[in-house]
Design an enzyme around this catalytic site. Structure first.
Site, mmCIF file in Angstrom:
data_model
loop_
_atom_site.group_PDB
_atom_site.id
_atom_site.type_symbol
_atom_site.label_atom_id
_atom_site.label_comp_id
_atom_site.label_asym_id
_atom_site.label_seq_id
_atom_site.Cartn_x
_atom_site.Cartn_y
_atom_site.Cartn_z
ATOM 1 N N ARG A 136 0.898 -1.379 0.090
ATOM 2 C CA ARG A 136 -0.054 -0.033 0.166
ATOM 3 C C ARG A 136 0.762 1.299 -0.131
ATOM 4 N NH1 ARG A 136 -2.905 -3.111 3.861
ATOM 5 N NH2 ARG A 136 -4.629 -3.876 2.974
ATOM 6 N N LYS A 164 2.559 11.708 -10.416
ATOM 7 C CA LYS A 164 1.816 10.687 -11.286
ATOM 8 C C LYS A 164 2.657 9.541 -11.741
ATOM 9 C CE LYS A 164 -1.249 13.534 -14.052
ATOM 10 N NZ LYS A 164 -1.730 14.259 -15.318
ATOM 11 N N GLU A 204 8.786 20.289 -24.046
ATOM 12 C CA GLU A 204 8.309 20.524 -22.470
ATOM 13 C C GLU A 204 8.738 21.675 -22.004
ATOM 14 O OE1 GLU A 204 5.548 18.550 -21.956
ATOM 15 O OE2 GLU A 204 5.822 16.441 -22.613
ATOM 16 N N LYS A 227 6.419 23.349 -12.217
ATOM 17 C CA LYS A 227 5.733 22.328 -11.989
ATOM 18 C C LYS A 227 5.323 22.142 -10.577
ATOM 19 C CE LYS A 227 4.566 17.797 -13.048
ATOM 20 N NZ LYS A 227 4.549 16.660 -13.914
ATOM 21 N N GLU A 269 -5.173 17.449 -10.789
ATOM 22 C CA GLU A 269 -5.576 17.773 -11.849
ATOM 23 C C GLU A 269 -7.027 17.835 -12.261
ATOM 24 O OE1 GLU A 269 -3.461 15.963 -15.236
ATOM 25 O OE2 GLU A 269 -5.030 16.986 -16.517
ATOM 26 N N ARG A 298 -3.592 22.364 -12.980
ATOM 27 C CA ARG A 298 -2.814 21.308 -13.767
ATOM 28 C C ARG A 298 -2.889 21.125 -15.210
ATOM 29 N NH1 ARG A 298 -0.068 16.131 -10.303
ATOM 30 N NH2 ARG A 298 1.536 15.621 -11.944
ATOM 31 N N ASN A 341 -0.919 20.390 -20.135
ATOM 32 C CA ASN A 341 -1.477 19.617 -21.314
ATOM 33 C C ASN A 341 -1.397 20.508 -22.717
ATOM 34 O OD1 ASN A 341 -1.853 17.213 -19.840
ATOM 35 N ND2 ASN A 341 -3.952 18.046 -19.560
ATOM 36 N N HIS A 347 -0.747 18.781 -25.957
ATOM 37 C CA HIS A 347 -0.724 17.208 -25.570
ATOM 38 C C HIS A 347 -2.110 16.670 -26.294
ATOM 39 C CE1 HIS A 347 2.544 17.952 -22.947
ATOM 40 N NE2 HIS A 347 2.419 16.612 -22.846
ATOM 41 N N HIS A 388 -0.862 13.845 -28.420
ATOM 42 C CA HIS A 388 -1.465 12.386 -28.323
ATOM 43 C C HIS A 388 -2.101 11.893 -29.607
ATOM 44 C CE1 HIS A 388 -1.528 13.177 -23.481
ATOM 45 N NE2 HIS A 388 -0.308 12.592 -23.923
ATOM 46 N N HIS A 403 7.753 11.389 -27.830
ATOM 47 C CA HIS A 403 6.412 12.177 -27.302
ATOM 48 C C HIS A 403 6.648 13.786 -27.228
ATOM 49 C CE1 HIS A 403 3.245 13.446 -24.306
ATOM 50 N NE2 HIS A 403 4.357 14.012 -23.748
HETATM 51 N N1 LIG Z 1 4.380 10.630 -14.873
HETATM 52 C C1 LIG Z 1 4.231 11.712 -15.403
HETATM 53 O O1 LIG Z 1 3.880 12.847 -14.991
HETATM 54 C C2 LIG Z 1 4.662 11.692 -16.923
HETATM 55 C C3 LIG Z 1 4.971 12.856 -17.781
HETATM 56 C C4 LIG Z 1 5.293 12.842 -18.793
HETATM 57 C C5 LIG Z 1 5.646 11.603 -19.543
HETATM 58 N N2 LIG Z 1 5.469 10.292 -18.769
HETATM 59 C C6 LIG Z 1 5.904 9.081 -19.145
HETATM 60 O O2 LIG Z 1 7.222 8.959 -19.611
HETATM 61 C C7 LIG Z 1 7.514 8.121 -20.405
HETATM 62 C C8 LIG Z 1 8.509 8.796 -21.303
HETATM 63 O O3 LIG Z 1 9.753 9.073 -20.932
HETATM 64 P P1 LIG Z 1 10.999 9.366 -21.555
HETATM 65 O O4 LIG Z 1 11.012 10.195 -22.756
HETATM 66 O O5 LIG Z 1 11.904 9.656 -20.490
HETATM 67 O O6 LIG Z 1 11.505 8.001 -22.259
HETATM 68 P P2 LIG Z 1 12.511 6.765 -21.563
HETATM 69 O O7 LIG Z 1 12.259 6.500 -20.288
HETATM 70 O O8 LIG Z 1 11.948 5.828 -22.518
HETATM 71 O O9 LIG Z 1 13.779 7.207 -21.983
HETATM 72 C C9 LIG Z 1 14.215 7.272 -23.405
HETATM 73 C C10 LIG Z 1 15.477 6.442 -23.931
HETATM 74 O O10 LIG Z 1 16.410 7.116 -23.348
HETATM 75 C C11 LIG Z 1 17.187 6.198 -22.849
HETATM 76 N N3 LIG Z 1 18.048 6.970 -21.616
HETATM 77 C C12 LIG Z 1 17.678 7.555 -20.415
HETATM 78 N N4 LIG Z 1 18.328 8.266 -19.844
HETATM 79 C C13 LIG Z 1 19.474 8.140 -20.368
HETATM 80 C C14 LIG Z 1 20.642 8.567 -20.407
HETATM 81 N N5 LIG Z 1 20.976 9.491 -19.187
HETATM 82 N N6 LIG Z 1 21.670 8.408 -21.027
HETATM 83 C C15 LIG Z 1 21.743 7.740 -22.361
HETATM 84 N N7 LIG Z 1 20.133 6.921 -22.391
HETATM 85 C C16 LIG Z 1 19.269 7.356 -21.652
HETATM 86 C C17 LIG Z 1 16.368 5.187 -22.070
HETATM 87 O O11 LIG Z 1 17.078 3.985 -21.746
HETATM 88 C C18 LIG Z 1 15.266 5.140 -23.490
HETATM 89 O O12 LIG Z 1 15.884 4.277 -24.370
HETATM 90 C C19 LIG Z 1 6.251 7.623 -21.155
HETATM 91 O O13 LIG Z 1 5.740 6.579 -20.809
HETATM 92 C C20 LIG Z 1 5.078 8.869 -20.525
HETATM 93 O O14 LIG Z 1 3.754 8.251 -20.190
HETATM 94 C C21 LIG Z 1 4.911 10.575 -17.437
HETATM 95 ZN ZN LIG Z 2 4.179 15.843 -22.155
#
Ligand SMILES: NC(=O)c1ccc[n+]([C@@H]2O[C@H](COP(=O)([O-])OP(=O)(O)OC[C@H]3O[C@@H](n4cnc5c(N)ncnc54)[C@H](O)[C@@H]3O)[C@@H](O)[C@H]2O)c1
Ligand SMILES: [Zn+2]
Length: 367
Positions: free
Chosen positions: A125, A147, A189, A231, A241, A245, A249, A252, A256, A269
């Protein structure tokens, strides 16, 4: 060094937490975990790409502080942000004998942060979560705000929770191993924060974009700090949100839909969000919400950053349909976040399909 000062606090009553933003802060991980009174066991979650660079220093720092570290490695890719992999991490947490004071440490981009965060939110939990974001997107966005989620075959992030981290450690130096493409995608972003919240920051980006793209440590540290502070303020006002918040978006709604229409393959993204911001900007100008000259400033900054602003050969009607199916569409009305000034945005619903399609056509290039 036995004092590291936090850069920011996210103030959420009992769920408040510090964010440390500093070149080299990864070295102090163990100390900070200890100072936060967490342990004695730690489950460190990463992937082979990130772990290949940073697992050893992270683990060494934790062990030097007397913590017992178990490592769980998840394959690299969005498709592993799944319930199946969450379940494997529960097994790892049990094996690591994590109790309610023992943290899950997420070392990676948004995928690892969301997945490890989901596990931390649900195992027993809820156990403490430590975010060590390693992509620009994760450092300015996903690691702050609580999130966490996994994907469902029917859609992204459909299974999730709000679970604020106990600690966020952001080391801008880690971005040096990130691909240029991932870094630039994250800049979308960053630019978004300037548009929705902080005109001075937007102007700062216009001035320093070249140094930001060269990963100048001083500039990246300032950029990340400003984004996290924006943020934090937004999340403090509206953790779940229901209100402000939503402004995060911007870009987005269209973004999306672009990700979906291209099967999540063609665009990162942030790239899709950049195109989405262009569409939102055009709409805002059409509505008389936004000065054309500000719209042009945005488009110019996106261009100089190297972000895409158009998408080749898709059907605008199909794009609109996908937007209307987005999970954020409450009660069937599409809600648009649109800029009003550089540094201010608002929400509008019930735009006519005609108006929307007209803007969409302008971001779609003929093949
Ligand atoms: N929780 C939230 O508020 C929130 C907000 C925006 C996005 N997200 C989520 O985040 C995800 C996307 O995240 P992302 O864009 O970081 O992608 P990711 O985590 O897939 O990373 C992108 C690539 O970079 C590589 N990588 C990461 N750090 C590195 C580093 N320092 N050096 C070399 N390679 C590295 C990873 O292995 C991967 O291949 C999605 O699933 C999305 O839904 C969540
Ligand atoms: Zn985003």
């Amino acid at each position: 060094l036995n004092t590291v000062k936090h850069s920011l606090m996210v103030n959420l009553g009992a769920n408040s937490y510090p964010i440390y933003i500093q070149a080299g802060v990864l070295e102090h991980l163990g100390l900070l975990v200890q100072q936060a009174g967490l342990g004695p066991n730690v489950l460190l979650v990463t992937n082979p790409t990130v772990g290949g660079y940073y697992l050893v220093p992270a683990q060494r720092s934790l062990e030097a502080a007397g913590l017992r570290v178990s490592v769980a490695t998840v394959p690299d890719g969005e498709e592993y942000k799944s319930l199946e992999w969450a379940s494997r991490l529960y097994d790892a947490a049990l094996e690591a004998r994590l109790d309610r004071r023992s943290p899950v440490v997420a070392l990676g981009g948004g995928v690892i942060g969301d997945l490890a965060g989901f596990v931390a939110a649900t195992y027993l939990r809820g156990v403490p979560l430590i975010q060590i974001p390693t992509t620009l997107l994760a450092q300015v966005d996903s690691s702050v705000g609580g999130k966490v989620a996994v994907n469902h075959p029917r859609g992204k992030n459909l299974i999730g929770a709000f679970h604020q981290p106990a600690l966020v450690l952001i080391d801008p130096v880690l971005l040096r191993t990130l691909s240029q493409r991932e870094y630039i995608a994250g800049m979308a972003e960053v630019i978004k924060y300037g548009v929705i919240w902080d005109g001075d920051f937007f102007a700062y980006l216009e001035e320093e974009i070249a140094r930001a793209l060269q990963l100048d440590t001083e500039v990246t540290t300032r950029v990340i700090t400003r984004c996290c502070s924006i943020k934090a303020k937004i999340v403090e006002q509206d953790e779940r949100e229901y209100g402000v918040r939503t402004l995060l978006n911007l870009g987005h709604t269209v973004g999306h839909a672009i990700e979906a229409i291209t099967g999540y393959q063609a665009y990162r993204h942030g790239e899709a969000v950049a195109i989405g911001m262009v569409a939102a900007g055009l709409l805002a100008v059409e509505l008389g919400w936004w000065e054309k000259s500000d719209c042009e400033r945005l488009n110019q900054l996106l261009t100089r950053t190297g972000l895409p602003m158009t998408i080749p050969g898709v059907d605008p009607n199909r794009l609109l349909e996908l937007m209307q199916h987005d999970k954020k569409v409450l009660d069937g009305t599409l809600r648009w976040v649109l800029p009003r000034k550089l540094g201010e945005a608002g929400v509008v619903s019930q735009l006519s399909d005609d108006l929307v399609l007209r803007s969409l056509r302008r971001i779609i290039l003929d093949r």
